[in-house]
Structure formats: structure tokens, C-alpha cells
Design a protein around this motif. Sequence first.
Motif, PDB file in Angstrom:
ATOM      1  N   HIS A 114       4.757  -6.004  -1.858  1.00 30.31           N
ATOM      2  CA  HIS A 114       5.203  -5.579  -3.115  1.00 30.31           C
ATOM      3  C   HIS A 114       4.644  -4.324  -3.421  1.00 30.31           C
ATOM      4  O   HIS A 114       5.276  -3.513  -4.344  1.00 30.31           O
ATOM      5  CB  HIS A 114       4.819  -6.606  -4.139  1.00 30.31           C
ATOM      6  CG  HIS A 114       5.529  -7.912  -4.003  1.00 30.31           C
ATOM      7  ND1 HIS A 114       6.982  -7.907  -3.804  1.00 30.31           N
ATOM      8  CD2 HIS A 114       4.944  -9.189  -4.328  1.00 30.31           C
ATOM      9  CE1 HIS A 114       7.176  -9.030  -3.954  1.00 30.31           C
ATOM     10  NE2 HIS A 114       6.076  -9.930  -4.129  1.00 30.31           N
ATOM     11  N   THR A 115       3.256  -3.761  -3.010  1.00 29.64           N
ATOM     12  CA  THR A 115       2.720  -2.752  -3.572  1.00 29.64           C
ATOM     13  C   THR A 115       2.709  -1.384  -2.409  1.00 29.64           C
ATOM     14  O   THR A 115       2.412  -0.268  -2.742  1.00 29.64           O
ATOM     15  CB  THR A 115       1.341  -2.939  -4.035  1.00 29.64           C
ATOM     16  OG1 THR A 115       0.474  -3.515  -2.628  1.00 29.64           O
ATOM     17  CG2 THR A 115       1.221  -3.945  -5.153  1.00 29.64           C
ATOM     18  N   GLY A 116       3.147  -1.977  -1.230  1.00 29.09           N
ATOM     19  CA  GLY A 116       2.933  -0.856  -0.304  1.00 29.09           C
ATOM     20  C   GLY A 116       1.578  -0.480   0.220  1.00 29.09           C
ATOM     21  O   GLY A 116       1.267   0.254   0.947  1.00 29.09           O
ATOM     22  N   VAL A 117       0.595  -1.292  -0.217  1.00 24.66           N
ATOM     23  CA  VAL A 117      -0.708  -1.037   0.190  1.00 24.66           C
ATOM     24  C   VAL A 117      -0.801  -1.876   1.602  1.00 24.66           C
ATOM     25  O   VAL A 117      -0.454  -2.936   1.845  1.00 24.66           O
ATOM     26  CB  VAL A 117      -1.761  -1.530  -0.729  1.00 24.66           C
ATOM     27  CG1 VAL A 117      -3.266  -1.578  -0.388  1.00 24.66           C
ATOM     28  CG2 VAL A 117      -1.668  -0.962  -2.159  1.00 24.66           C
ATOM     29  N   PRO A 118      -1.776  -1.118   2.505  1.00 26.32           N
ATOM     30  CA  PRO A 118      -1.884  -1.628   3.923  1.00 26.32           C
ATOM     31  C   PRO A 118      -2.641  -3.088   3.703  1.00 26.32           C
ATOM     32  O   PRO A 118      -3.401  -3.137   2.860  1.00 26.32           O
ATOM     33  CB  PRO A 118      -2.461  -0.557   4.478  1.00 26.32           C
ATOM     34  CG  PRO A 118      -2.328   0.547   3.975  1.00 26.32           C
ATOM     35  CD  PRO A 118      -2.241   0.194   2.594  1.00 26.32           C
ATOM     36  N   LYS A 119      -2.198  -4.156   4.759  1.00 29.33           N
ATOM     37  CA  LYS A 119      -2.803  -5.391   4.417  1.00 29.33           C
ATOM     38  C   LYS A 119      -4.382  -5.365   4.545  1.00 29.33           C
ATOM     39  O   LYS A 119      -4.965  -6.056   3.773  1.00 29.33           O
ATOM     40  CB  LYS A 119      -2.208  -6.208   5.388  1.00 29.33           C
ATOM     41  CG  LYS A 119      -2.340  -8.001   5.127  1.00 29.33           C
ATOM     42  CD  LYS A 119      -1.521  -8.720   6.032  1.00 29.33           C
ATOM     43  CE  LYS A 119      -1.869 -10.177   5.645  1.00 29.33           C
ATOM     44  NZ  LYS A 119      -0.757 -11.093   6.539  1.00 29.33           N
ATOM     45  N   THR A 120      -4.913  -4.295   5.443  1.00 29.23           N
ATOM     46  CA  THR A 120      -6.369  -4.607   5.638  1.00 29.23           C
ATOM     47  C   THR A 120      -6.955  -4.121   4.485  1.00 29.23           C
ATOM     48  O   THR A 120      -8.013  -4.180   4.051  1.00 29.23           O
ATOM     49  CB  THR A 120      -6.605  -3.602   6.816  1.00 29.23           C
ATOM     50  OG1 THR A 120      -5.917  -2.303   6.579  1.00 29.23           O
ATOM     51  CG2 THR A 120      -6.143  -4.340   8.085  1.00 29.23           C
ATOM     52  N   THR A 121      -6.379  -2.914   3.857  1.00 31.31           N
ATOM     53  CA  THR A 121      -6.902  -2.250   2.484  1.00 31.31           C
ATOM     54  C   THR A 121      -6.683  -3.426   1.439  1.00 31.31           C
ATOM     55  O   THR A 121      -7.716  -3.664   0.458  1.00 31.31           O
ATOM     56  CB  THR A 121      -6.244  -1.096   2.201  1.00 31.31           C
ATOM     57  OG1 THR A 121      -6.244  -0.199   3.286  1.00 31.31           O
ATOM     58  CG2 THR A 121      -6.578  -0.539   0.888  1.00 31.31           C
ATOM     59  N   ALA A 122      -5.495  -3.956   1.227  1.00 34.84           N
ATOM     60  CA  ALA A 122      -5.423  -5.250   0.252  1.00 34.84           C
ATOM     61  C   ALA A 122      -6.301  -6.091   0.362  1.00 34.84           C
ATOM     62  O   ALA A 122      -6.680  -6.632  -0.498  1.00 34.84           O
ATOM     63  CB  ALA A 122      -3.922  -5.591   0.223  1.00 34.84           C
ATOM     64  N   HIS A 123      -6.825  -6.642   1.510  1.00 33.94           N
ATOM     65  CA  HIS A 123      -7.820  -7.361   1.824  1.00 33.94           C
ATOM     66  C   HIS A 123      -9.170  -7.265   1.125  1.00 33.94           C
ATOM     67  O   HIS A 123      -9.812  -7.860   0.461  1.00 33.94           O
ATOM     68  CB  HIS A 123      -7.673  -7.955   3.431  1.00 33.94           C
ATOM     69  CG  HIS A 123      -8.789  -8.767   3.564  1.00 33.94           C
ATOM     70  ND1 HIS A 123     -10.129  -8.791   3.996  1.00 33.94           N
ATOM     71  CD2 HIS A 123      -8.708 -10.330   3.895  1.00 33.94           C
ATOM     72  CE1 HIS A 123     -10.927  -9.902   4.303  1.00 33.94           C
ATOM     73  NE2 HIS A 123      -9.916 -10.879   4.003  1.00 33.94           N
ATOM     74  N   ARG A 124      -9.437  -5.836   1.556  1.00 31.12           N
ATOM     75  CA  ARG A 124     -10.949  -5.446   0.963  1.00 31.12           C
ATOM     76  C   ARG A 124     -10.891  -5.447  -0.615  1.00 31.12           C
ATOM     77  O   ARG A 124     -11.562  -5.886  -1.318  1.00 31.12           O
ATOM     78  CB  ARG A 124     -11.287  -3.968   1.492  1.00 31.12           C
ATOM     79  CG  ARG A 124     -12.475  -3.617   1.013  1.00 31.12           C
ATOM     80  CD  ARG A 124     -12.893  -2.201   1.816  1.00 31.12           C
ATOM     81  NE  ARG A 124     -11.908  -1.258   1.019  1.00 31.12           N
ATOM     82  CZ  ARG A 124     -11.186  -0.671   1.887  1.00 31.12           C
ATOM     83  NH1 ARG A 124     -10.860  -1.058   3.191  1.00 31.12           N
ATOM     84  NH2 ARG A 124     -10.247   0.314   1.437  1.00 31.12           N
ATOM     85  N   MET A 125      -9.733  -4.915  -1.205  1.00 35.82           N
ATOM     86  CA  MET A 125      -9.633  -4.662  -2.637  1.00 35.82           C
ATOM     87  C   MET A 125      -9.510  -6.103  -3.200  1.00 35.82           C
ATOM     88  O   MET A 125     -10.118  -6.180  -4.261  1.00 35.82           O
ATOM     89  CB  MET A 125      -8.256  -3.894  -2.993  1.00 35.82           C
ATOM     90  CG  MET A 125      -8.289  -2.461  -2.615  1.00 35.82           C
ATOM     91  SD  MET A 125      -6.711  -1.573  -2.853  1.00 35.82           S
ATOM     92  CE  MET A 125      -7.368   0.035  -2.461  1.00 35.82           C
TER      93      MET A 125
END
Length: 316
Positions: free
Chosen positions: A104-115
Motif C-alpha cells: 500500500h505504501t511502496g516501502v520496500p518490505k525489508t525497510t517496512a519490517h524494520r520500521m
Amino acid sequence: MLRALRRSGRLIVTYATCSSTVNRTSSDMRAGTSVGVTDPAVRHLIVRLATGVSFDTPWQHASDRARLRSVMRTTQSSLLRALHLLDAFRPGVDELTLGDLARHTGVPKTTAHRMVADLVEWGALERTPTGLRLGMRLFELGHLVPAQRGLRDLALPYLEDLYETTHQTVNLAVRHGNEIVYVEKLVSRGRLVPHSRTGGRLPLHCTALGKAILAFSPPHVVDEVIAAGLRPITSKSITDAARLLSDLAAIRERRVAFDVEESRLGMFCAASPLVNAKRVPVGALSITGMDSMSTARRFAPAVLTAALSLSRRLDA
């Protein structure tokens, strides 16, 4: 602005933007990742600054300053991306997976995992057996918003009286940009009003609440709403600027606005503005969920009386 100093043997680098100030200690920066650093050259620079630069004099190298400004921009964008993750939740969507958030946000999954890990630790998100949901920390913060809390507390007795008098769903809303935000909603047992909820939003021009506020707003606010485009919610929504201006003029005369199936087909609403002593609209009250215009007109005096009484209390 970039600044660095030592306190009690600890290095603190401060980089400030117009909206925030971020402090990092030397222990944070030795790892580099705490400020979102992926460039090896910048990582090396931060480690060097954290361990060996004298901060009693300005930095000597323009390249050092430029690289740290780049770090600052990276950090700021990371914060915004984390907020976008929270914004992915919508009415009726109580739970999302990590994959949903990334998509939904276009944030890479690895980055989203950290956030997500950081947001869970802070309390903005909570893990469930099947995904993620918004956390109680956000609920707590939402109830600390001064304007919302003060107006809601003042309005609640009037809403309760209005509910007891009409046995209809009653609302309190405020303007935020070109939308209304529902601050409080007391729900009738007789008929559900599913298209609105506390904390929900709807366009100003498609609701009685919004039109009541618009009618007493400065002309530039009305101009901004029209310039943004009068997008419809239903086939009865107002999409013509001249028609909206005519409706607002009538609302100023009678001090009551009507929603004639403009936000939901089959539903009618009557609303009245809350205007302070400076003639500034701070919100509006409404009775909603009626199934005919004749019923909405019948309840209009009740909502008008409640709004006038509450308006007199705003500056007391």
C-alpha cells in the motif's frame, strides 16, 4: 543546521530541520544504521566524527557537512515513510500484514519490517496472530489533542440532550482542510449510520456538517474547496460551484444546513454551526440518519437550539 558537541564524554550530533531536531549519540552513530545510513562513505564519516573530531571549532570540510545533510534528509524521509505505514489503515481495515503495508505504501518490505519493529516497540502498532493493527498509544495521543478534547468535553452534554430529545444519531465535527473530522458520535439504536465514525472524515461540500461550517467560513476557505474540485460521494452530491454557493447563502440565512442524500443515498441530515464571539466557526452539530427530508426539517429547530446554546458557551 548541523552541530556536534561532547557531553560527559559522549558525543552528540544534532541536525535540525524546520520541523524537528534529532540527537544522536556516539554509540548510535558507530553503528551508522540508527540514522538510516547505507552509503559506506557516509558511514565511515560518521564513525570518524564519533571517535576523533574536535568539536570546539567548526567542521573544516564542506564535503563533511554536505554528507551529513544527506544523512539528515534520509532520516527525515524515514520518519515520513513510517507515518505512511500508519496511514495505510483505513475505516473497515483493522488489520494488515507486513506485505499489505509494503504494497500500500511502496516501502520496500525489508525497510517496512524494520520500521514496523520500531512502531511496535513505541506502541503505535500491535502484533496480532495474523498481522498488525493500530496500537493503543495512538488512541491515547488522539485524546490529548487540545482542540478536539476541549470542544468535545464542552459539547457532550448538548449532544446527550439532543440525543435524548430526538432519539436520532447526533454528531460533533470540526473542519480539517477540505474535510470534516467527526469528533464525537452518539448512535441511535433505531437506525445505523455506517458511513460516519468518530475520527472519520468526509468532504465538506458533501455533508450538512461541512456545509454548516463552510457557510460561516472566510471566502478563501470556500474558494479553496471549490478549487480542489467538488468530487461527489453519491449521485445527489453537489458538484457545481454556483449551486454550492447558493446553498451556503441559504444556510447563512437560516443557520441550518441539510444533507439531502449527498453523503449517503437514503439518508438525510440537519446540522447547525458552532460559531464563537469572533464569528469564527469552530465546528458543527448534526442530527443524522433520517429517512426523509420532512423528518430532517422537523428536527432542524432542535439542532439549531443546541448549536446556538453551545456557541454562547465557547467564549464563556
